[in-house]
Design an enzyme around this catalytic site. Structure first.
Site, short mmCIF file in Angstrom:
data_model
loop_
_atom_site.label_atom_id
_atom_site.label_comp_id
_atom_site.label_asym_id
_atom_site.label_seq_id
_atom_site.Cartn_x
_atom_site.Cartn_y
_atom_site.Cartn_z
CB CYS A 115 -0.66 1.58 -2.79
SG CYS A 115 -2.28 2.23 -3.27
CB CYS A 166 -0.66 4.78 -0.40
SG CYS A 166 -1.81 3.45 0.04
#
Length: 462
Positions: A382, A385
């Site tokens: 991600c 993230c």
């Protein structure tokens, strides 16, 4: 359909009714593939000559219409074929070219059969580049019916500034009505944005592209690391069909693919072009009003789009070809983990505790913890993230020895269903605080992920 013959020898056709001195019985019916006019000796074969045939009782056809000309004539025409070309090789040749050079090449090759897709955001740069080439160009946009008022005002400003008419495409009213009546106005918050985007954006785009041989987009590699990092400057469109109606009949140009977003804005300021007023309010990537919000410092520009969904959902379907089939399961977090294993883990620090599935389950069951915990539920693939890795590791180092444990739990793949049900996972990353004397974790609701904001959250609860 009736025609007026102005000359039997020239076979000129305009659109009203036949006018001839001889009797109507002499008039022959048009055959398939040719028109046999009032003069029995004058036959015009459509396979040899294009005819400007206008339907009776129809509005005058706009010269700049996106719809194919075949949609408004009474007999078939032979389309002029685009020369066969290796666009992969062309992409390599133009990879280091400037956006202006790429735009000029696109307009030169396709003329009136190419159009710029304008969303009402910073891709106004495409219109400016097109203007600078000195060549004629066309612009179209998708009006979903749910755009911000500022975007509509911006459309009008752009038309006046460049002296153009944007060709708007609208969703089918019956399809929109059926969707809203069956699911309500905001169903996308519950079951994802794909269905609404398909009705309001993808299908109107498909109709628009059916009248073109090529289109120009504002895609950039830095816009969405998960889906656009490999966008070439020119390609055969992998999803949509063009005027010829077959796969591979549409060419897609991305003149700013290799341009950084900062450089785009420097260009817009230098050229003093109009920009959407939403940009000054924190909006970077602008879409429909219910699905777009401003981004905060440190957030990626696409994080303001469909923020309630996972990273893989940052495409609406207009550029579906960017999603690789072998990575779709990984991006959705529902794969078997094999694809995701290729991504190196993140949040790597001795100050951080790595929780297994059993570990997070035990932590969630405890009602009287000896010390509070803050846990990030993440996926290493991600980009959002990845963007907060530095600040979260810094938080862990600040809290070392303070009595607050800092941990991470990987919530994709086989753990995603559990994370959604038990850990309030809506999208990655999700940050939870487990207090000492409360069984239920508290979700960090803010989008600010800098160290100071995270520390303030911890200090307010520990």
């Amino acid at each position: 359909m009736a025609f007026t013959v102005t000359s039997s020898s020239s076979a000129a056709i305009s659109g009203s009714s036949f006018s001839r001195s001889s009797s109507s019985s002499d008039i022959k019916v048009a055959q398939v593939g040719s028109l046999r006019l009032a003069d029995r000796h004058a036959t015009v074969n459509l396979s040899q000559k294009r005819l400007a045939v206008k339907p009776v009782n129809a509005e005058p056809k706009r010269n700049d219409s996106l719809l194919p000309q075949a949609a408004s004539i009474s007999a078939p025409e032979v389309s002029e074929k685009v020369e066969v070309e290796d666009f992969e090789q062309l992409a390599k040749e133009l990879d280091n070219a400037s956006p202006l050079e790429i735009m000029d090449k696109a307009l030169e090759k396709f003329g009136n059969d190419i159009a710029i897709a304008f969303s009402g955001a910073e891709d106004v740069a495409l219109i400016e580049y097109a203007k600078l080439t000195g060549r004629p160009f066309r612009v179209f946009s998708l009006d979903t019916g749910r755009l911000n008022p500022e975007t509509y005002r911006f459309f009008d400003e752009v038309e006046k500034h460049y002296g153009i008419r944007i060709e708007y495409m609208f969703p089918d009213a019956v399809e929109v009505q059926a969707l809203v009546r069956s699911k309500g106005l905001f169903s996308f918050y519950e079951d994802g944005h794909q269905e609404c985007c398909r009705v309001r954006k993808v299908r109107p785009l498909r109709r628009a592209l059916k009248g073109l041989r090529a289109w120009i987009t504002g895609q950039r590699k830095d816009q969405s690391p998960g889906t656009r990092s490999e966008v070439p400057v020119v390609q055969v469109d992998p999803v949509f069909e063009g005027l010829d109606g077959v796969v591979g009949s549409l060419v897609k140009w991305n003149p700013v693919a290799n341009v950084d977003g900062t450089d785009i804005w420097n260009f817009l300021r230098a050229m003093n072009v109009p920009v959407n007023s939403l940009h000054s309010q924190g909006f970077v990537s602008i879409g429909c009003e219910p699905c777009t919000r401003p981004v905060l410092p440190g957030q990626h520009e696409r994080e303001g789009r469909w923020w309630w969904e996972d990273a893989k959902a940052k495409e609406c379907g207009l550029h579906k070809g960017n999603l690789k089939e072998d990575s779709s399961a990984q991006l959705n977090g529902n794969g078997n983990g094999n694809g995701a294993a290729a991504h190196a883990d993140i949040f790597d620090s001795q100050s951080l505790v790595t929780l297994s599935r059993a570990g997070i389950e035990n932590l969630a069951r405890l009602k009287n913890r000896k010390e509070p915990w803050i846990v990030v539920v993440y996926a290493p693939w991600c980009p959002y993230c990845q963007a907060m890795e530095e600040s979260y590791v810094a938080l862990a180092e600040k809290l070392a020895g303070s009595g607050v444990k800092v941990a991470k739990f990987r919530g994709d793949g086989e753990h995603k269903e559990y994370a959604q049900k038990e850990l309030q996972l809506g999208s990655f990353p999700t940050i939870l605080f487990f207090p000492k004397h409360s069984a239920k974790p508290i979700k960090y609701a803010s989008e600010k992920r800098d160290v100071d904001s995270l520390m303030a959250f911890v200090n307010a609860l520990r």
